[in-house]
Design a protein around this motif. Structure first.
Motif, short mmCIF file in Angstrom:
data_model
loop_
_atom_site.label_atom_id
_atom_site.label_comp_id
_atom_site.label_asym_id
_atom_site.label_seq_id
_atom_site.Cartn_x
_atom_site.Cartn_y
_atom_site.Cartn_z
N ALA A 160 0.81 -1.22 0.00
CA ALA A 160 0.00 0.00 0.00
C ALA A 160 0.85 1.27 0.00
O ALA A 160 0.32 2.36 -0.21
N GLY A 161 2.14 1.12 0.27
CA GLY A 161 3.00 2.31 0.35
C GLY A 161 2.87 3.04 1.68
O GLY A 161 3.06 4.24 1.76
N ILE A 162 2.53 2.30 2.72
CA ILE A 162 2.37 2.87 4.06
C ILE A 162 3.58 2.45 4.90
O ILE A 162 3.92 1.27 4.96
N ALA A 163 4.21 3.42 5.56
CA ALA A 163 5.36 3.11 6.42
C ALA A 163 4.89 2.34 7.64
O ALA A 163 3.95 2.75 8.32
N MET A 164 5.51 1.21 7.91
CA MET A 164 5.11 0.35 9.03
C MET A 164 5.64 0.88 10.36
O MET A 164 5.10 0.57 11.41
N ASP A 165 6.70 1.70 10.31
CA ASP A 165 7.32 2.16 11.55
C ASP A 165 6.47 3.17 12.33
O ASP A 165 6.64 3.34 13.53
N SER A 166 5.55 3.85 11.65
CA SER A 166 4.65 4.77 12.36
C SER A 166 3.21 4.37 12.02
O SER A 166 2.80 4.42 10.86
N TRP A 167 2.47 3.96 13.02
CA TRP A 167 1.11 3.48 12.82
C TRP A 167 0.21 4.66 12.44
O TRP A 167 0.06 5.60 13.22
N PRO A 168 -0.39 4.64 11.24
CA PRO A 168 -1.23 5.77 10.83
C PRO A 168 -2.53 5.85 11.65
O PRO A 168 -3.19 4.84 11.88
N GLU A 169 -2.84 7.06 12.10
CA GLU A 169 -4.05 7.25 12.90
C GLU A 169 -5.33 7.00 12.11
O GLU A 169 -6.33 6.59 12.65
N ASN A 170 -5.28 7.25 10.81
CA ASN A 170 -6.49 7.13 9.98
C ASN A 170 -6.60 5.78 9.28
O ASN A 170 -7.36 5.63 8.34
N LEU A 171 -5.87 4.79 9.75
CA LEU A 171 -5.89 3.47 9.11
C LEU A 171 -7.26 2.82 9.27
O LEU A 171 -7.84 2.81 10.36
N GLN A 172 -7.76 2.27 8.17
CA GLN A 172 -9.00 1.51 8.17
C GLN A 172 -8.69 0.12 7.62
O GLN A 172 -7.78 -0.04 6.82
N ALA A 173 -9.48 -0.86 8.05
CA ALA A 173 -9.26 -2.24 7.58
C ALA A 173 -10.60 -2.94 7.38
O ALA A 173 -11.57 -2.67 8.10
N TRP A 174 -10.63 -3.82 6.39
CA TRP A 174 -11.81 -4.62 6.08
C TRP A 174 -11.35 -6.06 5.82
O TRP A 174 -10.27 -6.28 5.30
N ARG A 175 -12.20 -7.00 6.16
CA ARG A 175 -11.92 -8.40 5.89
C ARG A 175 -12.98 -8.94 4.92
O ARG A 175 -14.09 -8.41 4.84
N TYR A 176 -12.61 -10.00 4.22
CA TYR A 176 -13.53 -10.71 3.33
C TYR A 176 -13.03 -12.13 3.20
O TYR A 176 -11.90 -12.44 3.57
N THR A 177 -13.87 -12.99 2.72
CA THR A 177 -13.47 -14.37 2.44
C THR A 177 -13.62 -14.61 0.95
O THR A 177 -14.21 -13.80 0.22
N THR A 178 -13.08 -15.72 0.48
CA THR A 178 -13.19 -16.05 -0.93
C THR A 178 -13.56 -17.51 -1.11
O THR A 178 -13.28 -18.35 -0.25
N GLU A 179 -14.17 -17.78 -2.24
CA GLU A 179 -14.32 -19.14 -2.73
C GLU A 179 -13.36 -19.21 -3.91
O GLU A 179 -13.48 -18.45 -4.87
#
Length: 183
Positions: A160-179
């Motif tokens: 995603a091009g996000i630096a892992m060393d500083s946790w972004p305050e505006n980070l959002q996450a979603w999960r999904y499954t697949t067949e």
């Protein structure tokens, strides 16, 4: 999804790629597809050649009939994945096609990195992250190469091009499954 429906989608993907080798966009006809494949759905089409990734394109949200979605993403995986040159006709016979049908995304609520990591289900969840204009997703199949949640998340941040060393305050996450199925 029945084996017959799976095979029909794999045939659609292969026909779309074959037409693209001749400079054409092929669109399957609705009347030639099973009625269940005419419902809206979203997919990723992943191409492998001799066990190595050769292209992968898809959508996270359903916006068209599933049979059209698979045809479109098969074509794009073969000819428009920016990580690879367009597929050459000599590669067609060596190509393994895999289709992943995605469930709707569910938001994940979390307070921090540890809280997010604790909610991940290795081998089950696909994960999408977004921070500002940076976004990336990994299909559940990526857990096979990156089985540790911490490493899975590190690689997704990098994609995603996000630096892992500083946790972004505006980070959002979603999960999904697949067949997932393939030939």
């Amino acid at each position: 999804m029945t084996p017959t429906e799976q095979q029909q989608l794999l045939d659609i993907a292969r026909q779309s790629i074959a037409a693209g080798l001749h400079g054409k966009h092929w669109h399957p006809k609705a009347e030639d597809t099973d009625p269940s494949l005419r419902e809206q759905g979203c997919s990723f089409v992943t191409l492998h050649k001799q066990g190595f990734l050769r292209g992968c394109i898809g959508a996270l949200t359903a916006y068209q009939p599933l049979y059209e979605d698979v045809a479109e993403h098969a074509f794009a995986a073969a000819f428009s994945d920016p990580r690879f040159p367009p597929l050459d006709e000599s590669e067609l016979d060596q190509l393994h096609i895999e289709i992943s049908l995605l469930s709707p995304e569910e938001p994940i609520e979390f307070r921090n990195k540890a809280h997010l990591l604790n909610q991940l289900r290795p081998g089950i969840d696909g994960l999408t992250i977004r921070s500002g204009s940076h976004q990336a997703t990994f299909l559940p199949a990526v857990w096979q190469q990156l089985p540790a949640p911490e490493v899975f998340l590190q690689h997704l941040f990098k994609k995603a091009g996000i630096a892992m060393d500083s946790w972004p305050e505006n980070l959002q996450a979603w999960r999904y499954t697949t067949e997932q199925f393939g030939e």
